[in-house]
Design an enzyme around this catalytic site. Structure first.
Site, PDB file in Angstrom:
ATOM      1  CB  SER A 562       9.076  -6.084   4.745  1.00 43.89           C
ATOM      2  OG  SER A 562       8.699  -5.580   3.497  1.00 43.89           O
ATOM      3  CG  ASP A 653       2.760 -10.392   2.274  1.00 46.16           C
ATOM      4  OD1 ASP A 653       2.451  -9.379   1.620  1.00 46.16           O
ATOM      5  OD2 ASP A 653       3.864 -10.525   2.828  1.00 46.16           O
ATOM      6  CG  HIS A 685       3.847  -7.045   3.949  1.00 45.93           C
ATOM      7  ND1 HIS A 685       4.716  -8.026   3.513  1.00 45.93           N
ATOM      8  CD2 HIS A 685       4.614  -5.947   4.187  1.00 45.93           C
ATOM      9  CE1 HIS A 685       5.953  -7.554   3.476  1.00 45.93           C
ATOM     10  NE2 HIS A 685       5.919  -6.291   3.882  1.00 45.93           N
TER      11      HIS A 685
END
Length: 709
Positions: A562, A653, A685
């Site tokens: 991320s 995601d 995600h």
């Protein structure tokens, strides 16, 4: 009862079970936990909620693709007492995970309030001429697009509040009207009865959508929200159908008017105070998470509800003194966090790079750290009863263990032997061979424009072999970077990072400025400086361990997901000679591309422009904004990258759609950089499905081994 989750790789699921124990202790003596010989597996169970007295147990099961959407089971000490199946015409599955979860027994244990998906709309009926005339006004076509609440909530319907009668199984929906907007509701709890009134109220959190769209809500504390109260439905005469009469729909009452964030409502045992957390600093600055504050409302005894006076209990800490309380950073609150005095509550909060247990006196505002002063491990409170507490404790080199604490003049802690805290001899030996330290890293190139808190040292957790001799070459090093960016890597056990340690790698886990747990000034300093300040902090931490002779500069690897992937890809572009290989999970590589595809495009405005300097959010970006977004992106440095890089991407995601990583990977391949891409077709995600998580870190380990020369 302990709820245990166990990974099952073969079924690609997490199996849940309950393990019971009887706790006994004589004053001043050791604690005894008498464990049941075996756990009891609970299949297809979404939530387990004991009643206030502990005499009943609620199990909630959600169903997919069946006539029933959910099932409520009420268990007594020895058998199933009641079972109620809910048809989809009443409501959809119950929200049992994340922000919107809220399942609450009333004090008499006769009703349960909860949050579930609103019912399905009636499907249209066709005849030979087409759509039946009576369906013209109610039908919504299958192509009609509606906004949702983003990551992990895709496809879920609007949450609504319901109450079920435990004796009859009758269900009544609670209409939420009068707020002037469509609220997203969650975290419902029962309020104590007001004087002279038999009718009880429900208190819940309502999130306000913007005027034009819904933004992702998962992990996002910067979404404006308030506490509301509404009369609980009466089951005496009104049936579900009768309740649809608009004249009988109660209006909701906003309790925290003037405060743009209020969540996790908890009533004190005497019912006189309503305590809650606020993330006002997140809402004001746009940071998805920030330092929190704790507040309380005196619940009116005169029966008059309305906007109530909000009192501060624990304020936001801007710049903590060295070693002092840095502020509140809580991801949850216990349903019953209270000690026997009725005004002291327990909560878990980040304190630098560790999680600790705090006691908060809501009368004085006094905050105390009750975990042992000499502990460098992270602690999480599991349950509070009278003046006793059960917690779990772990570190990067020790698996979670249960601890029992009791207030005997001062807080005293006992180790608890349990079947939960067991692992194989092989794992025990591997962990015993490791050690860790929390390093204080001075900030380099301090600017006079920085706030005092942003000039203080940040931290990094260093995990290494305890058996390496000073004359031996250092082990290869993996630099791990957390996401967010406003989260924190805690000194707690991670099986994924422990796996990399077992392969012979040391770890440098960097909590750069902007991480939680270090005060608000340090956190806010990253806004407007992503891709530069965070990159400098990581390079500064690396220089510190290199200067100490802890690292071989030719064997440094980098890993992040991320936002951690954002500056993993930044680092291999800005420091192209530094890393032997890189691995990134669902990275952000191109901010303009993120802006048009993510459920949180407002993140770009907050992190790129800065909290105070950010312009009003708009979906229509000007060329100047696009250029700035691009300049802050790793893709701006892609021409300099030489580092072999593996990408691990979740196809579902919504937070950081996989097109972001794919574009960067293609750009690397175009330039002849060794690149590997693995896509997990059913993951979101977090890439946390058991087989995906396993395959992900197995490939990361193999990739690093391949390039460790």
């Amino acid at each position: 009862m302990f709820l245990i989750s166990q990974t099952d790789l073969l079924s690609n699921k997490r199996r849940k079970s309950i393990l019971s124990t009887h706790i006994s202790r004589k004053i001043g003596s050791s604690v005894s936990f008498d464990w049941a010989p075996f756990p009891t597996e609970i299949t297809s169970v979404s939530a387990v909620v004991p009643s206030p007295s502990g005499s009943k147990l609620l199990l909630v099961r959600n169903f997919e693709g069946e006539h029933s959407s959910a099932c409520f089971e009420i268990w007594g000490p020895s058998q199933l007492k009641k079972e109620f199946r809910v048809p989809r015409s009443i409501h959809g599955p119950v929200y049992t995970d994340g922000w919107l979860e809220g399942i609450s027994w009333n004090s008499n244990e006769t009703f349960i309030a909860y949050v579930a998906e609103a019912p399905d709309l009636a499907k249209p009926a066709f005849n030979t001429s087409g759509l039946k005339k009576e369906d013209h006004n109610s039908w919504k076509g299958q192509g009609d697009w509606e906004e949702d609440w983003g990551e992990t909530y895709s496809g879920k319907k609007q949450p609504a509040i319901f109450v079920i009668d435990v004796n009859s199984g009758e269900i009544c929906g609670v209409a939420v009207t009068g707020a002037g907007r469509e609220l997203c509701v969650g975290q419902v709890v029962w309020a104590p009865p007001l004087d002279g009134k038999q009718q009880q109220h429900l208190v819940f959190v309502g999130w306000w959508p913007s005027d034009t769209r819904k933004f992702g809500i998962k992990y996002c504390y910067n979404r404006p929200c308030s506490l509301y109260a509404v009369e609980a439905p009466s089951f005496e005469s009104d049936s579900i159908t009768k309740r649809s009469d608009a004249a009988k729909v109660p209006l909701i009452i906003e309790l925290t008017h003037g405060l743009n964030s209020a969540f996790f409502p908890r009533f004190s045992p005497d019912g006189k105070s309503l305590v809650f957390l606020s993330a006002k600093t997140s809402v004001d600055s746009g940071a998805h998470s920030a330092t929190q504050s704790l507040h309380k409302i005196e619940w009116p005894s005169n029966g008059k509800l309305g906007p109530l006076k909000v009192a501060d209990v624990v304020p936001v800490i801007m710049c903590p003194e060295n070693g002092c309380f840095p502020g509140l950073y809580c991801s949850s609150l216990l349903c019953n966090p209270w000690l026997s005095d009725g005004h002291t509550m327990f909560l878990s909060s980040a304190w630098g790079s560790v999680q600790t247990i705090l006691s908060v006196n809501i009368l004085s505002g006094n905050v105390s750290r009750i975990t042992p002063n000499d502990s460098r491990s992270s602690w999480d409170v599991l349950a509070v009863g009278s003046d006793n507490v059960i917690s779990v404790c772990s570190s990067p080199v020790s698996i979670p263990e249960i601890k029992y604490g009791s207030l005997v003049g001062k807080w005293r802690w006992w180790d608890v032997s349990s079947p939960i805290s067991k692992c194989s001899d092989k794992v025990s030996l591997l962990l015993a061979s490791q050690q860790f330290d929390i390093l204080s890293i001075p900030v380099r190139d301090v600017s006079e424009n920085l706030a005092k808190g942003a000039c203080k040292p940040f931290e990094a957790i260093y995990v290494s072999s305890r058996h390496r001799k000073s004359s031996e070459s250092p082990d290869p090093l993996v630099v791990f970077l957390h996401g967010g960016p406003h989260t924190v890597s805690l000194a707690s056990f991670s099986k994924s990072l422990a796996f990399l340690s077992s392969l012979g790698y040391s770890l440098l886990i960097v909590n750069y400025r902007g991480s939680l747990g270090f005060g608000e000034e340090a956190l806010q300093s990253l806004l407007g400086n992503i891709g530069s300040q965070d990159v400098r902090d990581v390079l500064t931490a690396l220089d510190a361990v290199i200067d100490k002779g802890l690292v071989d500069p030719s064997k440094i690897f980098v890993l992040g997901g991320s936002h951690g992937g954002f500056f993993t890809t930044h680092l291999i572009g800005q420091a192209p000679e530094m890393f032997a290989a890189a691995a990134t999970r669902n990275p952000l590589c191109n901010i303009p591309l993120l802006f048009g595809t993510s459920d949180i495009p407002d993140w770009c405005f907050a992190e790129v422009f800065g909290g105070e300097r950010r312009p009003t959010f708009t979906e229509s970006l000007c060329a100047e904004h696009l250029a700035l977004f691009y300049s802050k992106s790793p893709i701006a440095h892609v021409s300099k990258v030489k580092t072999p890089t593996i990408f691990l991407l979740g196809a579902w995601d919504i937070r950081l759609p996989m097109c972001n990583g794919i574009q960067f990977a293609r750009a690397l391949r175009e330039r002849g950089v060794e690149t590997k891409v693995i896509v997990f077709p059913n993951d979101e995600h977090s890439i946390d499905r058991p087989q995906s998580d396993y395959e992900s870190y197995l490939n990361i380990g193999m990739w690093f081994n391949k390039h460790c020369k």
